[in-house]
Design an enzyme around this catalytic site. Structure first.
Site, PDB file in Angstrom:
ATOM      1  N   CYS A 124      -1.047  -1.185  -0.362  1.00 32.04           N
ATOM      2  CA  CYS A 124       0.338  -1.074  -0.793  1.00 32.04           C
ATOM      3  C   CYS A 124       0.528   0.209  -1.595  1.00 32.04           C
ATOM      4  O   CYS A 124      -0.321   0.525  -2.424  1.00 32.04           O
ATOM      5  CB  CYS A 124       0.685  -2.289  -1.643  1.00 32.04           C
ATOM      6  N   PRO A 125       1.557   0.948  -1.343  1.00 33.29           N
ATOM      7  CA  PRO A 125       2.717   0.658  -0.507  1.00 33.29           C
ATOM      8  C   PRO A 125       2.657   1.255   0.900  1.00 33.29           C
ATOM      9  O   PRO A 125       3.635   1.189   1.633  1.00 33.29           O
ATOM     10  CB  PRO A 125       3.862   1.312  -1.288  1.00 33.29           C
TER      11      PRO A 125
END
Length: 81
Positions: A18-19
């Site tokens: 992430c992200p």
């Protein structure tokens, strides 16, 4: 893997956390035509909730299915608009 969908493109984000799976999914969806299906292959377990939440809050994208395999998470996202 699902055979229910005609996959237009496969996005490999294995090894990314992430992200980046969300960022790259958005970029790939933006490049597709309405009705196209993007298959996203990830190794980040957080991608299950991240992509679900992103699709729910994004006009023009619909999450069709998520499949959890052996350390691999596959997401099918359709561009709706």
């Amino acid at each position: 893997m699902s055979s229910e969908y005609q996959i237009t493109e496969t996005l490999d984000v294995k090894g990314q956390s992430c992200p980046m799976p969300i960022v790259k999914t958005k970029q790939a969806i933006d490049d597709l035509e309405a009705g196209d299906v993007l298959e996203v292959v990830a190794t980040d377990s957080g991608s299950m909730s991240d992509i679900r939440g992103w699709a729910k809050g994004t006009d023009g994208a619909s999450l069709l299915e998520q499949v959890e395999g052996d350390d691999v998470y596959i997401h099918y996202v359709k561009k709706t608009a």
